[in-house]
Design an enzyme around this catalytic site. Structure first.
Site, PDB file in Angstrom:
ATOM      1  N   ALA A  17       0.819  -1.222   0.000  1.00  0.00           N
ATOM      2  CA  ALA A  17       0.000   0.000   0.000  1.00  0.00           C
ATOM      3  C   ALA A  17       0.851   1.270   0.000  1.00  0.00           C
ATOM      4  O   ALA A  17       0.390   2.336  -0.397  1.00  0.00           O
ATOM      5  CB  ALA A  17      -0.928  -0.002   1.218  1.00  0.00           C
ATOM      6  N   ALA A  69     -16.264  -1.352  16.007  1.00  0.00           N
ATOM      7  CA  ALA A  69     -17.612  -1.306  16.579  1.00  0.00           C
ATOM      8  C   ALA A  69     -18.147  -2.726  16.598  1.00  0.00           C
ATOM      9  O   ALA A  69     -18.229  -3.382  15.541  1.00  0.00           O
ATOM     10  CB  ALA A  69     -18.527  -0.415  15.745  1.00  0.00           C
ATOM     11  N   ARG A  92     -20.346  -7.615  20.623  1.00  0.00           N
ATOM     12  CA  ARG A  92     -19.723  -8.630  21.501  1.00  0.00           C
ATOM     13  C   ARG A  92     -18.366  -8.992  20.934  1.00  0.00           C
ATOM     14  O   ARG A  92     -18.118  -8.822  19.735  1.00  0.00           O
ATOM     15  CB  ARG A  92     -20.621  -9.856  21.629  1.00  0.00           C
ATOM     16  CG  ARG A  92     -20.910 -10.579  20.352  1.00  0.00           C
ATOM     17  CD  ARG A  92     -21.995 -11.630  20.531  1.00  0.00           C
ATOM     18  NE  ARG A  92     -23.317 -11.038  20.572  1.00  0.00           N
ATOM     19  CZ  ARG A  92     -24.050 -10.758  19.474  1.00  0.00           C
ATOM     20  NH1 ARG A  92     -23.569 -10.991  18.276  1.00  0.00           N
ATOM     21  NH2 ARG A  92     -25.240 -10.221  19.560  1.00  0.00           N
ATOM     22  N   VAL A 135     -18.946 -10.084  -3.614  1.00  0.00           N
ATOM     23  CA  VAL A 135     -19.239 -11.141  -4.590  1.00  0.00           C
ATOM     24  C   VAL A 135     -18.159 -12.214  -4.543  1.00  0.00           C
ATOM     25  O   VAL A 135     -16.972 -11.926  -4.708  1.00  0.00           O
ATOM     26  CB  VAL A 135     -19.321 -10.558  -6.025  1.00  0.00           C
ATOM     27  CG1 VAL A 135     -19.612 -11.660  -7.037  1.00  0.00           C
ATOM     28  CG2 VAL A 135     -20.382  -9.469  -6.105  1.00  0.00           C
ATOM     29  N   ILE A 189     -12.570 -14.606  -4.171  1.00  0.00           N
ATOM     30  CA  ILE A 189     -12.185 -14.544  -5.597  1.00  0.00           C
ATOM     31  C   ILE A 189     -12.200 -13.078  -6.040  1.00  0.00           C
ATOM     32  O   ILE A 189     -13.230 -12.414  -5.923  1.00  0.00           O
ATOM     33  CB  ILE A 189     -13.181 -15.327  -6.489  1.00  0.00           C
ATOM     34  CG1 ILE A 189     -13.451 -16.729  -5.939  1.00  0.00           C
ATOM     35  CG2 ILE A 189     -12.667 -15.383  -7.923  1.00  0.00           C
ATOM     36  CD1 ILE A 189     -14.538 -17.488  -6.696  1.00  0.00           C
ATOM     37  N   GLU A 210     -26.425 -17.252   5.119  1.00  0.00           N
ATOM     38  CA  GLU A 210     -26.892 -15.919   5.496  1.00  0.00           C
ATOM     39  C   GLU A 210     -27.693 -16.001   6.797  1.00  0.00           C
ATOM     40  O   GLU A 210     -28.195 -17.080   7.154  1.00  0.00           O
ATOM     41  CB  GLU A 210     -27.805 -15.360   4.393  1.00  0.00           C
ATOM     42  CG  GLU A 210     -27.116 -15.118   3.078  1.00  0.00           C
ATOM     43  CD  GLU A 210     -25.961 -14.135   3.197  1.00  0.00           C
ATOM     44  OE1 GLU A 210     -26.193 -13.006   3.608  1.00  0.00           O
ATOM     45  OE2 GLU A 210     -24.823 -14.512   2.899  1.00  0.00           O
ATOM     46  N   LYS A 237     -25.588 -10.830  -5.901  1.00  0.00           N
ATOM     47  CA  LYS A 237     -24.235 -10.861  -6.474  1.00  0.00           C
ATOM     48  C   LYS A 237     -24.285 -10.763  -7.991  1.00  0.00           C
ATOM     49  O   LYS A 237     -23.466 -10.063  -8.618  1.00  0.00           O
ATOM     50  CB  LYS A 237     -23.520 -12.141  -6.032  1.00  0.00           C
ATOM     51  CG  LYS A 237     -23.299 -12.210  -4.523  1.00  0.00           C
ATOM     52  CD  LYS A 237     -22.922 -13.610  -4.085  1.00  0.00           C
ATOM     53  CE  LYS A 237     -22.713 -13.700  -2.579  1.00  0.00           C
ATOM     54  NZ  LYS A 237     -22.661 -15.085  -2.089  1.00  0.00           N
ATOM     55  N   GLY A 245     -16.560 -17.456   4.021  1.00  0.00           N
ATOM     56  CA  GLY A 245     -15.631 -17.860   5.083  1.00  0.00           C
ATOM     57  C   GLY A 245     -14.830 -16.684   5.589  1.00  0.00           C
ATOM     58  O   GLY A 245     -14.740 -15.639   4.957  1.00  0.00           O
TER      59      GLY A 245
HETATM   60  N1  HSE Z   1     -24.212 -16.966   2.269  1.00  0.00           N
HETATM   61  C1  HSE Z   1     -23.199 -16.668   1.307  1.00  0.00           C
HETATM   62  C2  HSE Z   1     -22.830 -17.956   0.594  1.00  0.00           C
HETATM   63  C3  HSE Z   1     -21.993 -16.074   2.001  1.00  0.00           C
HETATM   64  O1  HSE Z   1     -23.206 -19.040   1.067  1.00  0.00           O
HETATM   65  O2  HSE Z   1     -22.200 -17.901  -0.439  1.00  0.00           O
HETATM   66  C4  HSE Z   1     -21.053 -15.394   1.087  1.00  0.00           C
HETATM   67  O3  HSE Z   1     -21.639 -14.321   0.414  1.00  0.00           O
END
Ligand code: HSE
EC number: 1.1.1.3
Length: 434
Positions: free
Chosen positions: A33, A43, A46, A130, A134, A188, A203, A300
Site C-alpha cells: 500500500a 464497533a 460482543r 461477490v 475470488i 446468510e 451478487k 468464510g
Molecule cells: N451466504 C453466502 C454464501 C456467504 O453461502 O455464499 C457469502 O456471500
C-alpha cells in the site's frame, strides 16, 4: 508517512477475519500500500473469540466509527440493508472512504451510494460482496476492460452449492446439510436468501452492472431457488451427462439483458460443473479474451477478509489521486452507463430439461412430440425410463434446444392438459456454456 486509520464495523466472521489478516500481514500489506494500515477503532456488540483485539478501542455504536474524525476508512461488515445503509451514507457524508462486503446493500442501494460517494469524492469498494475470496470484481472491472462482455455465469452462493454437492455425492437430506452450512458460518442470517437464490441474485446484479455498464437493478433479476429439486432429477441429469448447479446467468442480447438465477443443467465435463462444496466459480465470456473462469472460496472468515483487505490496499493507494481519475465504481464512467433493458424471464431464451410422468399407453410420445413441434421446440435428446412400480407411470425425460421461455411455458401447459400425463411437468433450464 502516518498509517491510514481504519474502523471496522462488525466483528463477526468477516470482521474478525479482516482484523486478523490486517494484523498478521501488516508488514506485507504496508509494502504494497505504501503506508501502514492501522485499525484505530472497532464497533462490535460482543467480542469475537477468534480475534485477539488487544488494546484496539471498541465501541458498541457503529456511528461512533462513522463520526470519528481520526478514521479515514470505514469498513462496513454488519450486513443487512437498513443500519448498514445509514452507516455507509453517514461515513460518506463525513468524507470517509468505505469498504464493504455487503452484497444486499450494494445490489439494492448501490446506485444511490455511488452517486453520494461521487459528490463527496470518496471511494466505496465492494470486492468482498461477490464470491468471497475470488477477486472477480477487479478481474471484470479492470482485467477485462478491453472486452465487450457477452455473458457471465456463476456459482455464486457457497451454501447452495454445498447443499447440492452433499445431496448428489452423499444422498444427504437438504435440511441436514443446510444446518451444517449455518454452523460453518457460510449461510446468510436468513438462510432463505441462500436457498431461494436471493443472495446469488444480489451478487449477479453487481456482476452484470460491471460487466455491461448498466445501473444496478436487483428488482428486475429473476430468482428461482433449489428447494424443489429432487434426487430423481439430479440422477436423470447425471444419466444424460449433466450436473445440476444453482447458477446466476447474465447475458447480453440485442433485445436486452438476461439476469436470472435458477437451477441449471450444465454438461458434466465443463470445469464449472465440477465446482463442489462451498466453492464458487464465475465464467466470463468476452469478445477478445474468450471464456475465462475464476474459482475459489466463496465465503468464510479469511477468504472474504482477503477481498476486504485488497480493497483497503486499493483505497490507500488511490485516496490521494484525483477522484476523476479513479476506477469508476461500476467499471464504466457514470455518465456512460447504458439503458439497455433487463429482459423479463418470459423473454429470455434457454434450453430445457423436461420430466414428464406419462401413463404407459401407446402414442403418448407422439402426442408429446406434436405439442413441442407445433410450438417450434426442437428436441435434442429423449430418454424414456422403465415403468415405476409404485405408480405405474413412465418418466419421460427430454432436453430441448434453445427456445423462448414463453414458448416452453405454453408447451408445458399443453403437456399437463394431456390425459396421459400425470401431475406437473418438471422444467429445469439447461446451459451449454460454450
Ligand atoms: N451466504 C453466502 C454464501 C456467504 O453461502 O455464499 C457469502 O456471500
Amino acid at each position: 508517512m502516518n498509517p491510514v486509520k481504519v474502523g471496522i464495523c462488525g466483528l463477526g466472521t468477516v470482521g474478525g477475519g479482516t482484523f486478523n489478516v490486517l494484523k498478521r500481514n501488516a508488514e506485507e500489506i504496508a509494502r504494497r500500500a505504501g503506508r501502514g494500515i492501522e485499525v484505530a477503532q472497532i464497533a462490535a456488540r460482543r467480542p469475537n473469540p477468534k480475534c485477539e483485539t488487544g488494546s484496539t478501542p471498541i465501541t458498541a455504536d457503529i456511528f461512533d466509527v462513522a463520526n470519528n474524525p481520526e478514521i479515514d476508512v470505514v469498513i462496513e461488515l454488519i450486513g443487512g440493508y437498513t443500519l448498514a445503509h445509514e452507516l455507509v451514507l453517514k461515513a460518506i457524508e463525513n468524507g470517509k472512504h468505505v469498504v464493504t462486503a455487503n452484497k444486499a446493500l450494494i445490489a439494492v442501494h448501490g446506485n444511490e451510494i455511488f452517486a453520494k460517494a461521487r459528490e463527496k469524492g470518496v471511494i466505496v469498494a465492494f470486492e468482498a460482496a461477490v464470491a468471497g475470496g475470488i477477486p472477480v470484481i477487479k478481474a471484470i472491472r479492470e482485467g477485462l476492460a478491453g472486452n465487450r462482455i457477452n455473458w457471465l455465469a456463476g456459482i455464486i452462493n457457497g451454501t447452495g452449492n454445498f447443499i447440492l454437492t452433499e445431496m448428489r455425492e452423499k444422498g444427504r437430506a437438504f435440511e441436514d446439510v443446510l444446518k451444517e452450512a449455518q454452523a460453518l458460518g457460510y449461510a446468510e442470517a436468513d438462510p432463505t436468501f441462500d436457498v431461494e437464490g436471493i443472495d446469488a441474485a444480489h451478487k449477479l446484479t453487481i456482476l452484470a452492472s460491471i460487466a455491461f455498464g448498466i445501473p444496478l437493478q436487483f428488482d428486475k433479476a429473476y430468482t428461482e431457488g433449489i428447494t424443489q429439486l429432487t434426487t430423481a432429477d439430479v440422477n436423470y441429469a447425471e444419466a444424460l451427462g449433466y450436473r445440476i448447479k444453482h447458477l446466476g446467468v447474465a447475458r447480453r442480447t440485442d433485445k436486452g439483458i438476461e439476469l436470472r438465477v435458477h437451477p441449471t443443467l450444465i454438461p458434466a465435463d465443463r470445469l464449472i460443473a465440477n465446482v463442489n462444496g462451498v466453492m464458487n466459480a464465475v465464467m466470463v465470456n468476452g469478445d477478445a479474451a474468450g471464456s475465462t473462469l475464476f474459482y475459489g472460496a466463496g465465503a468464510g472468515m479469511e477468504p472474504t477478509a482477503s477481498s476486504v483487505v485488497a480493497d483497503l490496499v486499493d483505497v490507500v493507494r488511490a485516496m490521494t489521486a484525483d477522484p476523476e481519475n479513479r476506477v469508476p465504481h461500476l467499471a464504466f464512467q457514470p455518465d456512460s452507463l447504458s439503458d439497455h433493458p433487463i429482459l423479463p424471464i418470459d423473454a429470455c431464451e434457454s434450453a430445457y430439461y423436461l420430466r414428464i410422468q406419462a401413463k404407459d399407453h401407446p402414442g403418448v410420445l407422439a402426442q408429446v412430440a406434436t405439442i413441442l413441434s407445433e410450438r417450434g421446440i426442437n428436441i435434442e435428446s429423449i430418454m424414456q425410463m422403465e415403468v415405476e412400480e409404485h405408480d405405474g407411470l413412465v418418466p419421460m425425460i427430454l432436453v430441448t434446444h434453445r427456445v423462448l421461455e414463453s414458448r416452453i411455458i405454453e408447451a408445458i401447459a399443453a403437456l399437463e392438459a394431456l390425459d396421459d400425463v400425470a401431475g406437473n411437468v418438471v422444467r429445469i433450464r439447461v446451459e451449454q456454456l460454450n
